[in-house]
Design a protein around this motif. Structure first.
Motif, PDB file in Angstrom:
ATOM      1  N   CYS A 141       0.830  -1.209   0.000  1.00 41.37           N
ATOM      2  CA  CYS A 141       0.000   0.000   0.000  1.00 41.37           C
ATOM      3  C   CYS A 141       0.865   1.259   0.000  1.00 41.37           C
ATOM      4  N   ALA A 142       1.911   1.255   0.826  1.00 41.22           N
ATOM      5  CA  ALA A 142       2.811   2.408   0.881  1.00 41.22           C
ATOM      6  C   ALA A 142       3.514   2.616  -0.459  1.00 41.22           C
ATOM      7  N   GLN A 143       3.932   1.524  -1.093  1.00 41.67           N
ATOM      8  CA  GLN A 143       4.604   1.624  -2.396  1.00 41.67           C
ATOM      9  C   GLN A 143       3.654   2.138  -3.471  1.00 41.67           C
ATOM     10  N   LEU A 144       2.411   1.659  -3.442  1.00 43.56           N
ATOM     11  CA  LEU A 144       1.428   2.126  -4.415  1.00 43.56           C
ATOM     12  C   LEU A 144       1.129   3.613  -4.231  1.00 43.56           C
ATOM     13  N   ALA A 145       0.973   4.030  -2.972  1.00 44.77           N
ATOM     14  CA  ALA A 145       0.713   5.445  -2.701  1.00 44.77           C
ATOM     15  C   ALA A 145       1.890   6.314  -3.135  1.00 44.77           C
ATOM     16  N   LEU A 146       3.107   5.856  -2.827  1.00 48.98           N
ATOM     17  CA  LEU A 146       4.304   6.600  -3.236  1.00 48.98           C
ATOM     18  C   LEU A 146       4.380   6.693  -4.756  1.00 48.98           C
ATOM     19  N   GLY A 147       4.041   5.591  -5.424  1.00 48.10           N
ATOM     20  CA  GLY A 147       4.041   5.603  -6.883  1.00 48.10           C
ATOM     21  C   GLY A 147       3.063   6.609  -7.451  1.00 48.10           C
ATOM     22  N   CYS A 148       1.912   6.768  -6.794  1.00 51.85           N
ATOM     23  CA  CYS A 148       0.918   7.752  -7.238  1.00 51.85           C
ATOM     24  C   CYS A 148       1.466   9.172  -7.145  1.00 51.85           C
ATOM     25  N   TRP A 149       2.136   9.483  -6.020  1.00 52.68           N
ATOM     26  CA  TRP A 149       2.713  10.818  -5.860  1.00 52.68           C
ATOM     27  C   TRP A 149       3.848  11.053  -6.843  1.00 52.68           C
ATOM     28  N   VAL A 150       4.633  10.013  -7.124  1.00 53.73           N
ATOM     29  CA  VAL A 150       5.719  10.134  -8.113  1.00 53.73           C
ATOM     30  C   VAL A 150       5.136  10.386  -9.505  1.00 53.73           C
ATOM     31  N   CYS A 151       4.051   9.688  -9.846  1.00 56.12           N
ATOM     32  CA  CYS A 151       3.368   9.933 -11.126  1.00 56.12           C
ATOM     33  C   CYS A 151       2.915  11.380 -11.234  1.00 56.12           C
ATOM     34  N   GLY A 152       2.437  11.923 -10.120  1.00 56.84           N
ATOM     35  CA  GLY A 152       2.033  13.324 -10.107  1.00 56.84           C
ATOM     36  C   GLY A 152       3.191  14.259 -10.391  1.00 56.84           C
ATOM     37  N   ILE A 153       4.350  13.961  -9.801  1.00 58.71           N
ATOM     38  CA  ILE A 153       5.541  14.791 -10.021  1.00 58.71           C
ATOM     39  C   ILE A 153       5.979  14.728 -11.479  1.00 58.71           C
ATOM     40  N   VAL A 154       6.001  13.522 -12.043  1.00 60.51           N
ATOM     41  CA  VAL A 154       6.437  13.347 -13.432  1.00 60.51           C
ATOM     42  C   VAL A 154       5.507  14.088 -14.387  1.00 60.51           C
ATOM     43  N   ALA A 155       4.196  13.890 -14.222  1.00 59.10           N
ATOM     44  CA  ALA A 155       3.223  14.528 -15.113  1.00 59.10           C
ATOM     45  C   ALA A 155       3.304  16.051 -15.020  1.00 59.10           C
ATOM     46  N   SER A 156       3.375  16.573 -13.805  1.00 60.08           N
ATOM     47  CA  SER A 156       3.423  18.029 -13.632  1.00 60.08           C
ATOM     48  C   SER A 156       4.735  18.605 -14.149  1.00 60.08           C
ATOM     49  N   SER A 157       5.834  17.872 -13.991  1.00 56.86           N
ATOM     50  CA  SER A 157       7.132  18.349 -14.487  1.00 56.86           C
ATOM     51  C   SER A 157       7.132  18.456 -16.006  1.00 56.86           C
ATOM     52  N   VAL A 158       6.613  17.416 -16.667  1.00 55.98           N
ATOM     53  CA  VAL A 158       6.568  17.426 -18.135  1.00 55.98           C
ATOM     54  C   VAL A 158       5.712  18.583 -18.639  1.00 55.98           C
ATOM     55  N   ASP A 159       4.509  18.713 -18.118  1.00 56.12           N
ATOM     56  CA  ASP A 159       3.600  19.773 -18.580  1.00 56.12           C
ATOM     57  C   ASP A 159       4.177  21.157 -18.304  1.00 56.12           C
ATOM     58  N   THR A 160       4.752  21.344 -17.108  1.00 55.91           N
ATOM     59  CA  THR A 160       5.282  22.659 -16.742  1.00 55.91           C
ATOM     60  C   THR A 160       6.502  23.027 -17.580  1.00 55.91           C
ATOM     61  N   ILE A 161       7.417  22.089 -17.773  1.00 49.81           N
ATOM     62  CA  ILE A 161       8.634  22.372 -18.548  1.00 49.81           C
ATOM     63  C   ILE A 161       8.296  22.711 -19.992  1.00 49.81           C
ATOM     64  N   PHE A 162       7.436  21.903 -20.617  1.00 50.84           N
ATOM     65  CA  PHE A 162       7.084  22.157 -22.019  1.00 50.84           C
ATOM     66  C   PHE A 162       6.308  23.456 -22.171  1.00 50.84           C
ATOM     67  N   THR A 163       5.543  23.835 -21.162  1.00 49.80           N
ATOM     68  CA  THR A 163       4.766  25.072 -21.242  1.00 49.80           C
ATOM     69  C   THR A 163       5.644  26.302 -21.044  1.00 49.80           C
ATOM     70  N   LEU A 164       6.496  26.281 -20.015  1.00 50.35           N
ATOM     71  CA  LEU A 164       7.300  27.459 -19.693  1.00 50.35           C
ATOM     72  C   LEU A 164       8.531  27.601 -20.568  1.00 50.35           C
ATOM     73  N   TYR A 165       8.893  26.537 -21.283  1.00 50.93           N
ATOM     74  CA  TYR A 165      10.061  26.607 -22.169  1.00 50.93           C
ATOM     75  C   TYR A 165       9.786  27.501 -23.370  1.00 50.93           C
ATOM     76  N   LEU A 166       8.531  27.681 -23.716  1.00 51.05           N
ATOM     77  CA  LEU A 166       8.156  28.495 -24.866  1.00 51.05           C
ATOM     78  C   LEU A 166       8.373  29.981 -24.586  1.00 51.05           C
ATOM     79  N   PRO A 167       8.618  30.779 -25.624  1.00 47.60           N
ATOM     80  CA  PRO A 167       8.755  32.231 -25.430  1.00 47.60           C
ATOM     81  C   PRO A 167       7.387  32.889 -25.284  1.00 47.60           C
ATOM     82  N   TYR A 168       7.309  33.855 -24.377  1.00 48.40           N
ATOM     83  CA  TYR A 168       6.071  34.608 -24.179  1.00 48.40           C
ATOM     84  C   TYR A 168       6.382  36.089 -24.326  1.00 48.40           C
ATOM     85  N   GLN A 169       5.829  36.694 -25.372  1.00 50.20           N
ATOM     86  CA  GLN A 169       6.068  38.099 -25.668  1.00 50.20           C
ATOM     87  C   GLN A 169       4.739  38.775 -26.006  1.00 50.20           C
TER      88      GLN A 169
END
Length: 308
Positions: A141-169
């Protein structure tokens, strides 16, 4: 005009939900009431699960994690929205916008994974009860819960990096009441094709894959329940799954509408976001408590301990 278009954006202006003073007053009252209810409901549910020994089961362990994720989503979105409506100053720094994107997706993606894990837990409890305690150990149960939080970190990192990497003018006005990756992409000055593909791919992984697992789990659960010989057994099985299934429908229904719809329909995103970012975190503790006899029993015991 050319000089304005070449100016790098250092802050964004959130246009919010309305400019009408009366509507804003109603929204402020609604958001404050909902947020306080979310915080109190989630903290109470977490307290009951941690202090009542009869709630120390895998299902309630995952509900506790889900309540933490609910608190995260609501806290990232609602207080800032209320402050902006009160002060009528809707500016948010570039870094603050990126942080809000990361934290909101982190909490939301974690919820997606947790709901899938909870459906697997219900599948084992109903379809394979003889081996349930052997499979769903505290360590697993602890491993599954930890995996869920890690999935959250991975998904948010990908979306945030690809979004903020773009130029905004130039244009820095966001037609939303909080920073959200798909909306922010519409303001980017560069080619957003790669970012859109990355966000869509993460949406498939973090939304459609868990939904598929949930549907498969409940398919097996329904078949098992239909085969049960006693009516009481069927009612008990459905009662243990009813709350979870209701949360799944409300949560995934709004998220898929927001993140997997065509670009032409994204004007409706902020209306949908009010539900999954503001209302839904408040509903989850209510659904898991009011529809659950064990939680209500734990609440009465906690009240009685306070009185004695």
């Amino acid at each position: 005009m050319n000089q304005y278009n070449c100016t790098w954006v250092t802050e964004f202006l959130l246009l919010g939900l309305s400019d009408d003073p009366r509507t804003l007053l109603l929204l402020i009252m609604l958001f404050l009431w909902v947020y306080l209810s979310t915080v109190l409901g989630s903290l109470l549910l977490i307290y009951l699960i941690l202090t009542d020994s009869q709630l120390h089961t895998p299902m309630y362990f995952f509900i506790c994690n889900l309540s933490l994720a609910d608190l995260g989503v609501s806290t990232v979105i609602v207080p800032q929205a209320v402050v902006h409506m009160l002060t009528r100053r809707n500016a948010i720094s570039f870094i603050g916008c990126g942080a809000q994107i990361f934290l909101s997706i982190f909490s939301g993606a974690t919820q997606c994974s947790l709901l899938a894990v909870m459906s697997y837990d219900r599948y084992l409890a109903i379809c394979d009860p003889m081996h349930y305690s052997l499979i769903m150990t505290g360590r697993i149960c602890a491993q599954l819960a930890l995996g869920c939080w890690v999935c959250g970190i991975v998904a948010s990192s990908v979306d945030t990096i690809f979004t903020l990497y773009l130029p905004y003018q130039g244009d820095n006005r966001i037609a939303h009441f909080f920073c959200d990756a798909p909306i922010l992409l519409t303001l980017a000055s560069g080619d957003t094709h790669k970012a859109e593909i990355a966000i869509f791919f993460m949406g498939v992984v973090i939304l459609l894959v868990p939904v598929s697992l949930i549907l498969v789990s409940y398919g097996f659960i329904i078949v098992t329940v239909i085969r049960m010989k006693t009516t009481s057994g069927r009612l008990k099985a459905f009662s243990t799954c009813g709350s979870h299934l209701l949360v799944v429908i409300l949560f995934y229904g709004t998220l898929i509408t927001a993140y997997m719809i065509p670009k032409s329909s994204r004007e409706q995103m902020k209306r949908v976001a009010v539900f999954y970012g503001v209302i839904n975190p408040m509903l989850n503790p209510l659904i898991y408590s009011l529809r659950n006899k064990d939680v209500m029993r734990a609440f009465r015991n906690a009240v009685n301990r306070r009185k004695s």
